[in-house]
Design a protein around this motif. Structure first.
Motif, mmCIF file in Angstrom:
data_model
loop_
_atom_site.group_PDB
_atom_site.id
_atom_site.type_symbol
_atom_site.label_atom_id
_atom_site.label_comp_id
_atom_site.label_asym_id
_atom_site.label_seq_id
_atom_site.Cartn_x
_atom_site.Cartn_y
_atom_site.Cartn_z
ATOM 1 N N ALA A 169 0.801 -1.226 0.000
ATOM 2 C CA ALA A 169 0.000 0.000 0.000
ATOM 3 C C ALA A 169 0.828 1.267 0.000
ATOM 4 O O ALA A 169 0.272 2.364 0.039
ATOM 5 N N GLY A 170 2.155 1.160 -0.067
ATOM 6 C CA GLY A 170 2.992 2.352 -0.091
ATOM 7 C C GLY A 170 3.211 2.927 1.294
ATOM 8 O O GLY A 170 2.498 2.623 2.255
ATOM 9 N N GLY A 171 4.212 3.762 1.393
ATOM 10 C CA GLY A 171 4.532 4.415 2.655
ATOM 11 C C GLY A 171 5.647 3.688 3.388
ATOM 12 O O GLY A 171 5.771 2.463 3.327
ATOM 13 N N PHE A 172 6.461 4.472 4.102
ATOM 14 C CA PHE A 172 7.625 3.958 4.808
ATOM 15 C C PHE A 172 7.382 3.907 6.310
ATOM 16 O O PHE A 172 6.748 4.799 6.881
ATOM 17 N N ALA A 173 7.926 2.871 6.942
ATOM 18 C CA ALA A 173 7.936 2.800 8.398
ATOM 19 C C ALA A 173 9.040 3.708 8.941
ATOM 20 O O ALA A 173 9.897 4.190 8.199
ATOM 21 N N ALA A 213 12.401 4.277 -12.811
ATOM 22 C CA ALA A 213 11.015 3.793 -12.763
ATOM 23 C C ALA A 213 10.625 3.405 -11.344
ATOM 24 O O ALA A 213 9.473 3.602 -10.927
ATOM 25 N N LEU A 214 11.569 2.841 -10.574
ATOM 26 C CA LEU A 214 11.276 2.478 -9.185
ATOM 27 C C LEU A 214 10.981 3.721 -8.359
ATOM 28 O O LEU A 214 10.027 3.749 -7.572
ATOM 29 N N ALA A 215 11.790 4.758 -8.538
ATOM 30 C CA ALA A 215 11.557 6.000 -7.801
ATOM 31 C C ALA A 215 10.196 6.585 -8.146
ATOM 32 O O ALA A 215 9.459 7.051 -7.257
ATOM 33 N N LEU A 216 9.828 6.556 -9.418
ATOM 34 C CA LEU A 216 8.532 7.088 -9.828
ATOM 35 C C LEU A 216 7.393 6.295 -9.191
ATOM 36 O O LEU A 216 6.404 6.876 -8.729
ATOM 37 N N ARG A 217 7.519 4.968 -9.139
ATOM 38 C CA ARG A 217 6.479 4.156 -8.506
ATOM 39 C C ARG A 217 6.345 4.486 -7.027
ATOM 40 O O ARG A 217 5.236 4.618 -6.499
ATOM 41 N N VAL A 218 7.483 4.654 -6.353
ATOM 42 C CA VAL A 218 7.445 4.975 -4.928
ATOM 43 C C VAL A 218 6.810 6.343 -4.696
ATOM 44 O O VAL A 218 6.057 6.533 -3.728
ATOM 45 N N VAL A 219 7.082 7.295 -5.566
ATOM 46 C CA VAL A 219 6.455 8.622 -5.436
ATOM 47 C C VAL A 219 4.938 8.491 -5.463
ATOM 48 O O VAL A 219 4.229 9.015 -4.589
ATOM 49 N N GLY A 220 4.416 7.799 -6.466
ATOM 50 C CA GLY A 220 2.977 7.662 -6.576
ATOM 51 C C GLY A 220 2.364 6.919 -5.420
ATOM 52 O O GLY A 220 1.333 7.329 -4.862
ATOM 53 N N GLU A 221 3.000 5.830 -4.997
ATOM 54 C CA GLU A 221 2.446 5.033 -3.905
ATOM 55 C C GLU A 221 2.533 5.763 -2.575
ATOM 56 O O GLU A 221 1.622 5.665 -1.743
ATOM 57 N N THR A 222 3.601 6.502 -2.357
ATOM 58 C CA THR A 222 3.736 7.241 -1.102
ATOM 59 C C THR A 222 2.745 8.391 -1.046
ATOM 60 O O THR A 222 2.118 8.643 -0.005
#
Length: 660
Positions: free
Chosen positions: A239-243, A280-289
């Motif tokens: 679901a995105g987001g960092f602990a 592409a990984l950074a872009l995915r993390v941006v959207g999910e976060t």
């Protein structure tokens, strides 16, 4: 009588039914200690803190402990996120006395607030032993305790004496990068060893350093760290987001609380990494976060909640961990086994009781199937018990979220991110500004009594300035200037930096003025960054001078201990780069192309405004006509401007010239 039932802090409300006779921080509690002639037990924590919950269950919900506390002490409970000033001064005592800090923080004070004992988590037997020893000493050897408190306060006051200013120019910034490279974990990314925290501000500095120097090493450190975090258990693979942090050096097992301030900063870091590399990984993390912020931390009033708890039903990480059988139960035998291989879920487990956090060492070959499996697991996880949410809206952290969402909305052309930033900014300016001054937090639309501290002014101004550049609304620029002027009047330190509290704030045993950055930008660096950006957007020399003075006030720390001055270093890089001012006049397709090109620039601290010539309230558009009626970009650096350009090729050349 427990007095926490009317608190606006979710953390305090967690303790409203304790048998302990809690007081909120305030003069009434200290007066009660003087009236009863007893010491004060100060307990500081926050709602999402796992070990705070453990100590609460072991001690504060225990009748035996409560009886001892109520008989011999005035017990005060403080939410560190609501009162960072109180937390700061007693954490300095805790660190000085024990060599380490953390939460829950447990201090014993005189009725004048001087600490004579300080520690962190204490198991019930140790806590009872402490209470008994203090009660005996208070009765038999009180003068020793009072003298000890005075000595501690005197020592802390001397430690907080300001250091001499040390400006940060290119050699100092390069030296800071060298020190960070020595501390870098070349095997797993990040800095140092376990426990390992996301070094958000340091990563931003390194990205800016790479943009200025063209050196590969800073970018490699950022890329390796961001990739490792995004593929590790510290990142929510469903679901995105960092602990908050990883308990190990490999980013596998997190401390499961999810904080607004971490995710807001990491959103920006990954966005800037994507801008620099196209990852592409950074872009995915941006959207999910960003989606995580909106879905899980957004409040009905328009702001963002502070955190999701580390625990679910008293069990740390219960919502998030899996074993192979659970994957098969959700996905079926074939997909379940495949998902276990993808996410590193084994019978042995990486966490407790044979369960694992989800990692993603590499992207599966079939992206559509992977997306489907992630959705199915995420839906199944929603049926599990969910962690509690600390729905307190903290001004500073919302400012960080506004900045990240505004930049993501503008760069990725995603309107819902921009609209969320606008809604949060509108809410904060409407409800958190009371009689021209910021309040620290609110809950359910009701603003708390705690005054805003320096980071609130700096981070909210930073967010408003990012939003102004994203949507061109003059109101955000004007409001940021008003906040910064309040900060200059009430928080300024005579060494060029800033105190954490205002000159008319509640008097504590020392006035905190910490130049370092910790989990989020400190008040001094937050204000330095906002002042620099504001000066670039308005041409104000006064604000530029204040920004450079604040950076210099932390210069010695930044060079010698750069891990604790990441945002100061990032601001110094922006200052060294100009900052670069870009004003685009016009609103046609040509203007859109120029704007997109400017947004894609990695120049440290670049500021961008757009609109029609002489648009009201936007200084960089004043006296800037369209040449021959065409949309154009005006580029300036250090009060020196080039001629306006009308093509993307010309603008690209200016943005990538040596002066940029």
């Amino acid at each position: 009588m427990n007095r926490l039932g009317r608190a606006t802090s979710p953390y305090l409300l967690q303790h409203q039914d304790n048998p302990v006779d809690w007081w909120e921080w305030g003069e009434q509690a200290f007066a009660e200690a003087r009236r009863r002639d007893v010491p004060i037990l100060l307990s500081v924590g926050y709602a999402a803190c796992h070990w705070c919950h453990v100590m609460a269950h072991e001690s504060f919900e225990d009748d035996q402990v409560a009886a001892v506390l109520n008989a011999g002490f005035v017990a005060i409970k403080v939410d560190r996120e609501e009162r960072p000033d109180v937390d700061a001064i007693y954490m300095s005592a805790t660190t000085a006395l024990t060599g380490h800090g953390g939460w829950p923080m447990t201090c014993v004070l005189t009725s004048s607030g001087e600490p004579f004992f300080a520690g962190t988590y204490l198991p019930k037997p140790n806590f009872l032993q402490l209470l008994g020893a203090v009660t005996e000493a208070w009765s038999e050897r009180r003068e020793e305790l009072l003298q000890a408190g005075s000595r501690i306060v005197g020592a802390l006051q001397s430690v907080t004496a300001p250091r001499s200013p040390a400006p940060l120019a290119a050699p100092e910034l390069d030296q800071a990068e060298f020190v960070l490279a020595r501390e870098f974990d070349s095997q797993h990314g990040g800095l140092g060893s376990a426990p390992k925290f996301p070094p958000s501000m340091v990563l931003e500095f390194l990205l800016r350093q790479h943009a200025r120097t063209g050196e590969q090493r800073p970018l490699d450190m950022v890329t390796q760290t961001c990739d490792a975090m995004a593929r590790g258990g510290i990142y929510d693979q469903l679901a995105g987001g960092f602990a908050r942090y990883s308990v190990d050096a490999e980013w596998v097992v997190p401390h499961f609380e999810k904080m607004l301030y971490d995710n807001a900063q990491l959103l920006r870091v990954y966005l800037h990494l994507y801008r620099a590399t196209g990852s592409a990984l950074a872009l995915r993390v941006v959207g999910e976060t960003a989606d995580f912020l909106l879905a899980d931390l957004g409040t009905t009033e328009g702001g963002f909640a502070s955190a999701l708890d580390a625990d679910t039903d008293g069990v740390e990480g219960l919502t998030y961990v899996w074993n192979p059988a659970e994957l098969v139960a959700v996905l079926g035998a074939v997909d379940g086994v495949e998902a276990a291989a993808w996410f590193g879920v084994t019978d042995r487990g990486t966490f407790e009781h044979g369960r694992s956090t989800l990692q993603l060492p590499s992207d599966p070959g079939d992206p559509d199937r992977f997306a489907t499996i992630r959705r199915r697991l995420a839906l199944a996880r929603e049926d599990r018990p969910q962690p509690a949410r600390d729905d307190k809206v903290v001004t500073a952290w919302n400012g960080l979220a506004i900045a990240g969402l505004a930049e993501a909305g503008a760069l990725l052309k995603t309107s819902r991110y921009l609209h969320a930033a606008q809604a949060a900014a509108d809410f904060l300016l409407r409800e958190h500004v009371v009689d021209g001054r910021l309040r620290r937090s609110s809950r359910a639309g009701i603003v708390g009594a705690a005054a805003g501290v320096a980071e609130d002014y700096g981070d909210l101004a930073e967010g408003l300035l990012s939003l102004h550049q994203a949507d061109g609304t003059a109101r955000w620029l004007r409001s940021a200037g008003e906040l910064l002027d309040v900060a200059l009047r009430h928080f300024a330190h005579d060494n060029g930096g800033f105190f954490d509290t205002a000159d008319d704030a509640e008097t504590l045993f020392t006035r905190p003025a910490d130049p370092s950055d910790n989990a989020a930008p400190g008040g001094q660096s937050a204000l330095a960054g906002a002042l620099l950006t504001y000066s670039a957007l308005t041409g104000s020399l006064r604000h530029r001078q204040a920004a450079d003075a604040a950076v210099a006030a932390a210069g010695e720390l930044a060079v010698n201990q750069p891990r604790f001055a990441g945002w100061t270093l990032a601001v110094a890089e922006a200052s060294l780069a100009g900052p670069l001012q870009v004003a685009v006049v016009g609103g046609d397709e040509g203007a859109a192309g120029l704007i997109g090109l400017a947004r894609a620039s990695t120049s440290p601290g670049l500021v961008l405004v757009q609109g029609e010539p002489d648009a009201p309230g936007i200084p960089l558009l004043a006296d800037r006509p369209r040449p021959e009626g065409r949309s154009a970009a005006y580029v300036c650096r250090g009060f020196v401007c080039d001629r306006p350009v009308t093509t993307e090729a010309e603008l690209h050349a200016l943005l990538n010239s040596p002066m940029s």
